[in-house]
Design a protein around this motif. Structure first.
Motif, PDB file in Angstrom:
ATOM      1  N   ARG A 199      -7.102  -5.923  -0.973  1.00  0.00           N
ATOM      2  CA  ARG A 199      -7.076  -4.415  -1.280  1.00  0.00           C
ATOM      3  C   ARG A 199      -8.178  -3.794  -0.386  1.00  0.00           C
ATOM      4  N   GLY A 200      -8.580  -4.130   0.686  1.00  0.00           N
ATOM      5  CA  GLY A 200      -9.276  -3.521   1.683  1.00  0.00           C
ATOM      6  C   GLY A 200     -10.876  -3.469   1.332  1.00  0.00           C
ATOM      7  N   ARG A 384      -5.725   1.873  -8.564  1.00  0.00           N
ATOM      8  CA  ARG A 384      -6.483   1.893  -9.580  1.00  0.00           C
ATOM      9  C   ARG A 384      -7.697   0.939  -9.253  1.00  0.00           C
ATOM     10  N   PRO A 385      -9.045   1.671  -8.776  1.00  0.00           N
ATOM     11  CA  PRO A 385     -10.073   0.456  -8.467  1.00  0.00           C
ATOM     12  C   PRO A 385     -10.446  -0.217  -9.576  1.00  0.00           C
ATOM     13  N   PRO A 386     -10.957  -1.244  -9.282  1.00  0.00           N
ATOM     14  CA  PRO A 386     -11.370  -2.192 -10.449  1.00  0.00           C
ATOM     15  C   PRO A 386     -12.490  -1.646 -11.153  1.00  0.00           C
ATOM     16  N   ASP A 408      -9.862   0.221  -4.033  1.00  0.00           N
ATOM     17  CA  ASP A 408      -8.355  -0.118  -4.071  1.00  0.00           C
ATOM     18  C   ASP A 408      -7.745   0.500  -2.851  1.00  0.00           C
ATOM     19  N   THR A 409      -6.705   0.201  -2.307  1.00  0.00           N
ATOM     20  CA  THR A 409      -5.816   0.812  -1.322  1.00  0.00           C
ATOM     21  C   THR A 409      -4.294   0.540  -1.658  1.00  0.00           C
ATOM     22  N   LEU A 410      -3.693   1.521  -0.970  1.00  0.00           N
ATOM     23  CA  LEU A 410      -2.232   1.523  -1.072  1.00  0.00           C
ATOM     24  C   LEU A 410      -1.405   2.511  -0.176  1.00  0.00           C
TER      25      LEU A 410
END
Length: 456
Positions: A199-200, A384-386, A408-410
């Protein structure tokens, strides 16, 4: 002159057994068994008699080797210093010299045994550890902590040094919102970054490390999950993007970008781009004011990955900013607490201390648990960042950090969320334009123009 006898005589004369505790004098500091017997007798007597010292007559009767000297004028500080200095030498001699009561006919010294049993690097680590143990055991400092009234002048001195930038440094984030919320990364602190796999988190933390180099920092990267060529390709891509060396159009939007990361990895730059890349590398010293040194997963000499080696690398590279990616591939410290997770907890605490000792910023990367609630009703994944509770096994790095950041990345965008903020900002989110293949990882612009521009 026998300073052990002199010190104990002064303790008896002044009825001051507490001085032994205050100055850290124990039986192992005294050179002879007679001295050690005398000290034990005095402390046992005081324990049984409400802290009172025995008379010199009683001590002389019970301890035949004790020679009483009345009215000792030397200070406790001076005598302690002499005793501890000699004790340090004796402790080193115990390591080097063969034991006098060797069992089984083994007359080798501890030094010889370790030299034969361990490889060169482990033997060096052991020797350094023993030296540090002896140094700690023979420390003569009697001052505890800082008196905020008596030491006010030292605070003012430090304030002036920080004002002039001599002893304190703030390295700014690449993302302005983080600087606004936290004040930037303060030297002497540890910062923890976490994200789910792929996720980056490595890319974004690398961006922060490189940003510090653009501010003139000496950066050290322990890149334990990536080959050096792969990390260097990413670095060259983002560094060239900051200079706007390449133009790229994505979804109808023009960007000032860098050399394509995948093309660098595969050795497939076009001839024109290859020539430009060579020219870029020839001028990189002029582009990046600071220095970046990495140790990567495929480095053949990167076999020791513990705290001692990290400290040595920081000293050798004169690092200001350190990136450890990820912490769970380090050689953990021993689990002295004997509890689950005690090894990483011990390691985390020592990294935090190392940051303070070396006055560096240390970025730690760890992994969050996979979750099932980051998709919509149709099964499409959402950003959704953890949260902190989702960290895998290495929760101690959250407690020891000045700030924690969930990533988080998308599909070309990302979010960085401050999970813990010692200086504020907890819960604040940073929206990120995330196009790492062309070297673009930066904070989104705000406002209606930005909303219209980025249509992902």
């Amino acid at each position: 002159m026998e300073y052990g006898n002199l010190l104990l005589s002064k303790v008896i004369d002044e009825n001051n057994v507490q001085a032994l505790t205050k100055y850290g004098i124990t039986a192992k500091d005294l050179p002879t068994e007679g001295d050690r017997q005398t000290l034990r007798f005095i402390t046992d007597y005081a324990e049984a008699n409400r802290g009172q010292a025995p008379s010199y007559a009683v001590v002389t009767e019970e301890c035949p080797t004790f020679i009483y000297t009345p009215q000792v004028g030397d200070s406790y500080e001076y005598m302690t210093k002499v005793i501890k200095e000699y004790s340090a030498k004796l402790q080193f001699m115990e390591i080097i010299n063969p034991p006098t009561n060797a069992k089984g006919g083994d007359t080798r010294s501890l030094f010889e045994k370790k030299f034969e049993e361990l490889d060169g690097n482990k033997f060096t680590d052991w020797l350094i550890s023993e030296a540090e143990r002896i140094k700690i055991n023979t420390n003569t400092s009697s001052k505890v902590g800082t008196d905020i009234k008596a030491d006010a002048s030292s605070f003012l001195d430090e304030y002036r040094k920080r004002k002039s930038g001599e002893s304190f440094k703030v390295w700014h984030s690449k993302f302005p919102a983080i600087n606004e919320a936290t004040g930037g990364y303060l030297s002497g602190n540890m910062y923890t970054w976490y994200g789910r796999p792929g996720r980056g988190k490595s890319i974004i933390t690398s961006e922060e490390a490189i940003e510090s180099a653009f501010q003139g920092a000496n950066v050290l990267g322990w890149i334990m999950e990536m080959a050096k060529f792969e990390w260097m390709a990413r670095a060259y891509s983002t560094i060239s993007a900051r200079s706007g060396i390449v133009s790229a159009t994505i979804d109808g939007v023009d960007y000032e970008a860098g050399f394509e990361n995948k093309a660098l990895l595969m050795g497939r730059l076009s001839e024109d781009f290859e020539a430009g890349f060579e020219q870029f590398l020839a001028t990189i010293n002029e582009i990046v004011p600071g220095n970046i040194t990495i140790r990567a997963a495929d480095d053949v000499d990167f076999y020791s990955r513990g705290l001692k080696q990290l400290e040595a690398d920081i000293i050798q590279t004169k690092a200001d900013v350190v990136l450890v990616d990820p912490i769970y591939l380090m050689d953990y410290e021993a689990n002295t607490s004997k509890v689950a997770g005690g090894d990483v907890a011990n390691t985390s605490k020592k990294i935090r201390r190392l940051a303070g000792l070396t006055k560096t910023v240390i970025h730690i990367v760890t992994q969050a648990e996979e979750v099932r609630d980051d998709t919509d009703e149709e099964g499409n994944r959402e950003l959704r960042p953890p949260k902190r509770a989702e960290i895998k096994k290495t929760k101690a790095v959250l407690e020891d950090a000045a700030n924690t950041f969930g990533i988080d990345t998308l599909d070309g965008v990302g979010i960085i969320e401050i999970g813990k903020g010692r200086n504020g900002g907890e819960g604040m989110q940073v929206e990120v334009l995330y196009l790492p293949n062309i070297g673009i990882v930066r904070e989104m612009e705000t406002g209606m123009a930005a909303a219209a521009q980025f249509d992902f």
